[in-house]
Structure formats: structure tokens, C-alpha cells
Design a protein around this motif. Structure first.
Motif, PDB file in Angstrom:
ATOM      1  N   LEU A 124      33.350  79.732-106.740  1.00  0.00           N
ATOM      2  CA  LEU A 124      32.027  79.512-106.160  1.00  0.00           C
ATOM      3  C   LEU A 124      31.773  78.023-105.945  1.00  0.00           C
ATOM      4  O   LEU A 124      31.269  77.621-104.887  1.00  0.00           O
ATOM      5  CB  LEU A 124      30.943  80.099-107.056  1.00  0.00           C
ATOM      6  CG  LEU A 124      29.507  79.882-106.562  1.00  0.00           C
ATOM      7  CD1 LEU A 124      29.313  80.427-105.161  1.00  0.00           C
ATOM      8  CD2 LEU A 124      28.508  80.517-107.532  1.00  0.00           C
ATOM      9  N   VAL A 148      33.847  77.015-102.905  1.00  0.00           N
ATOM     10  CA  VAL A 148      33.277  77.531-101.660  1.00  0.00           C
ATOM     11  C   VAL A 148      32.060  76.694-101.268  1.00  0.00           C
ATOM     12  O   VAL A 148      31.883  76.342-100.094  1.00  0.00           O
ATOM     13  CB  VAL A 148      32.909  79.022-101.806  1.00  0.00           C
ATOM     14  CG1 VAL A 148      32.025  79.487-100.644  1.00  0.00           C
ATOM     15  CG2 VAL A 148      34.182  79.878-101.853  1.00  0.00           C
ATOM     16  N   ASN A 149      31.230  76.363-102.250  1.00  0.00           N
ATOM     17  CA  ASN A 149      30.075  75.503-101.978  1.00  0.00           C
ATOM     18  C   ASN A 149      30.514  74.124-101.492  1.00  0.00           C
ATOM     19  O   ASN A 149      29.866  73.523-100.624  1.00  0.00           O
ATOM     20  CB  ASN A 149      29.213  75.364-103.229  1.00  0.00           C
ATOM     21  CG  ASN A 149      28.439  76.630-103.554  1.00  0.00           C
ATOM     22  OD1 ASN A 149      28.196  77.450-102.670  1.00  0.00           O
ATOM     23  ND2 ASN A 149      28.058  76.795-104.806  1.00  0.00           N
ATOM     24  N   GLU A 175      31.488  74.382 -97.855  1.00  0.00           N
ATOM     25  CA  GLU A 175      30.299  74.457 -97.002  1.00  0.00           C
ATOM     26  C   GLU A 175      29.628  73.093 -96.881  1.00  0.00           C
ATOM     27  O   GLU A 175      29.206  72.689 -95.789  1.00  0.00           O
ATOM     28  CB  GLU A 175      29.335  75.495 -97.565  1.00  0.00           C
ATOM     29  CG  GLU A 175      28.195  75.837 -96.640  1.00  0.00           C
ATOM     30  CD  GLU A 175      27.411  77.047 -97.099  1.00  0.00           C
ATOM     31  OE1 GLU A 175      26.497  77.456 -96.361  1.00  0.00           O
ATOM     32  OE2 GLU A 175      27.703  77.583 -98.194  1.00  0.00           O
ATOM     33  N   LEU A 182      30.359  86.782-103.342  1.00  0.00           N
ATOM     34  CA  LEU A 182      30.334  85.565-102.529  1.00  0.00           C
ATOM     35  C   LEU A 182      29.453  85.748-101.304  1.00  0.00           C
ATOM     36  O   LEU A 182      28.766  84.826-100.873  1.00  0.00           O
ATOM     37  CB  LEU A 182      31.756  85.185-102.102  1.00  0.00           C
ATOM     38  CG  LEU A 182      32.637  84.527-103.158  1.00  0.00           C
ATOM     39  CD1 LEU A 182      34.039  84.313-102.608  1.00  0.00           C
ATOM     40  CD2 LEU A 182      32.046  83.193-103.609  1.00  0.00           C
ATOM     41  N   THR A 216      26.607  82.601-100.219  1.00  0.00           N
ATOM     42  CA  THR A 216      27.047  81.572 -99.270  1.00  0.00           C
ATOM     43  C   THR A 216      26.662  81.964 -97.848  1.00  0.00           C
ATOM     44  O   THR A 216      26.581  83.150 -97.518  1.00  0.00           O
ATOM     45  CB  THR A 216      28.569  81.340 -99.337  1.00  0.00           C
ATOM     46  OG1 THR A 216      28.941  80.342 -98.376  1.00  0.00           O
ATOM     47  CG2 THR A 216      29.348  82.604 -99.042  1.00  0.00           C
ATOM     48  N   ASN A 217      26.412  80.946 -97.029  1.00  0.00           N
ATOM     49  CA  ASN A 217      26.104  81.168 -95.615  1.00  0.00           C
ATOM     50  C   ASN A 217      27.338  81.093 -94.732  1.00  0.00           C
ATOM     51  O   ASN A 217      27.235  81.236 -93.509  1.00  0.00           O
ATOM     52  CB  ASN A 217      25.075  80.138 -95.140  1.00  0.00           C
ATOM     53  CG  ASN A 217      23.713  80.342 -95.776  1.00  0.00           C
ATOM     54  OD1 ASN A 217      23.252  81.469 -95.918  1.00  0.00           O
ATOM     55  ND2 ASN A 217      23.074  79.256 -96.177  1.00  0.00           N
TER      56      ASN A 217
END
Length: 232
Positions: free
Chosen positions: A24, A27-28, A31, A61, A65-66
Motif C-alpha cells: 500500500l 502504491v501510494n 500515485e 487496493l 487508490t485512485n
């Protein structure tokens, strides 16, 4: 920037190459670095002899998340995995022509749910196999190594990558479709420079492109390459 447009060139980092203990957080970080799309490999351990990612991870996820999720199904029974992904909610699903008994029907099913659909091809599968389905494909993913063998020291990127990309581009242009070209398998920034002018839109970023220990630096290097290409 439109995510899925023939005039775009972008890198889609592979979830499976991130640190599972800090997924996570990473992934952030992707982004935050400007990445818009995450590549998610869905494996069955049979068609692709690799350890699979769990659907629960993808589902969780999805809620935090976008990033757009583009999913690559590598499974002997793609129908089951595709349905799970449709239930989770993703933006694009590509599955292997080699495992689909009714590829046309699967594309219809995916499109019916408002999701982009496409076909993936193993290295040895010819472009000619797409002749009567390409018009329905939102994307075609060309594997440049055999699925599941990325960690093998005997597996190198295929030497005919440029020829296969060119053949696919010729088919797409000849039928005037809006199909995007995606490549996966030991993708490096030098590949991005070499293949983008041939018409590749999406490069799957694995360990030879994205250093999970230095994500921001990796994306920064990629961002320096992409503008030089799109300006050509």
C-alpha cells in the motif's frame, strides 16, 4: 492525460514486482510520483508457473487508490478470473488468446460491463491469430518473455520484439481500429525509447524498469524519457 488513447505513451508499473510487505505504501508512492495506472497480473500457477496474487489484495487496493487497474489474466480458465475482476471493478482486462475457448464471447462479456477488453499473446503466438478479433480489442498485450519465467536466468527478451510490434501496428492501421499496443517482459527504459516510435502505448514496468527500493527515482527517470518520445 487520457489514460487509454492512441496518442499516449505511459508506463504501467506491475503490482507483482512491489514489496508485498509494503504494497500500500508503494502504491501510494507510485500515485504520488504521477503514475496513473497499475498493472495487475492475475495468475493461476499453471498457465503461468508463478505464485498468484490474491483477489482480496486487489479488492482492498481498489478501495484505497485512485489508480486505474489494468489486469492481465494468465490462467487456464480465464472466465472465472475475469468474473472476479469484473466484480471488483477494474478499468481494463486482457486475457490470453491461447487459453480462451470463446475469446469473442469473453470480450463481449467484459464490454457488457463497461470495461475495456483485450487480448494477450505469448511470444510464439503469431499476430495473424488476431485477424478476426482485433476490431473488438481495446488493447493487445505482447509478451516479450514467456509468462511466469521472468526470474529465470535462461529467459531473455525475445529478439523479434520490434518485428512483432511492427506486424501488430500494421494490422491495427490496416483495419483503422483504436486498439492500443502494450508490451510486457523485461521492459527497460531503453526499450521505451526503442519501441515507442513503433506505436507502443503502454509499457509494463517490472523490476528492469522500476526499482521498488527507489520508486520515486525510477519514475523520475521514466518521466525524463517519455516527454522526449512524445515530442518526436
Amino acid at each position: 492525460m487520457q489514460l487509454f488513447h492512441k496518442d499516449t505513451i505511459q508506463i504501467s508499473p506491475s503490482l507483482i514486482c512491489l514489496d508485498v510487505l509494503h504494497v500500500l505504501e508503494q502504491v501510494n508512492e507510485l500515485e504520488k510520483a504521477g503514475i496513473k495506472m497499475l498493472h495487475i497480473d492475475i495468475l493461476d500457477g499453471r498457465f503461468s508457473p508463478s505464485m498468484p496474487l490474491g483477489f482480496d489484495l486487489v479488492r482492498q487496493l481498489r478501495s484505497v487508490t485512485n489508480l486505474a487497474f489494468e489486469c492481465h489474466v494468465m490462467a487456464e480458465n480465464p472466465e472465472y478470473y475475469i468474473q472476479e475482476l469484473l466484480d471488483i471493478g477494474v478499468e481494463q482486462i486482457v486475457f490470453h488468446l491461447e487459453t480462451a475457448a470463446h475469446a469473442d464471447g469473453l470480450i463481449n462479456k467484459i464490454h457488457h460491463m463497461g470495461v475495456r477488453a483485450g487480448i494477450a499473446l505469448k511470444p510464439s503466438t503469431p499476430i495473424s491469430s488476431l485477424e478476426y478479433i482485433i476490431e473488438k480489442c481495446d488493447a493487445v498485450l505482447l509478451m516479450l518473455i514467456n509468462p511466469g519465467y521472468a526470474s529465470s536466468s535462461h529467459e531473455a527478451q525475445v529478439p523479434y520484439a520490434k518485428r512483432k510490434i511492427a506486424d501488430l501496428k500494421k494490422l491495427i492501421d490496416g483495419l483503422h481500429t483504436e486498439t492500443l499496443i502494450e508490451v510486457d517482459g523485461r521492459i527497460s527504459l531503453s526499450n521505451v525509447k526503442e519501441f515507442a516510435p513503433l506505436g507502443v502505448n503502454i509499457f509494463v514496468g517490472g523490476t528492469t524498469c522500476i526499482d521498488r527500493n527507489h520508486i520515486a527515482d525510477s519514475i523520475n527517470q521514466a518521466n525524463h524519457v517519455l516527454p522526449c518520445i512524445t515530442a518526436q
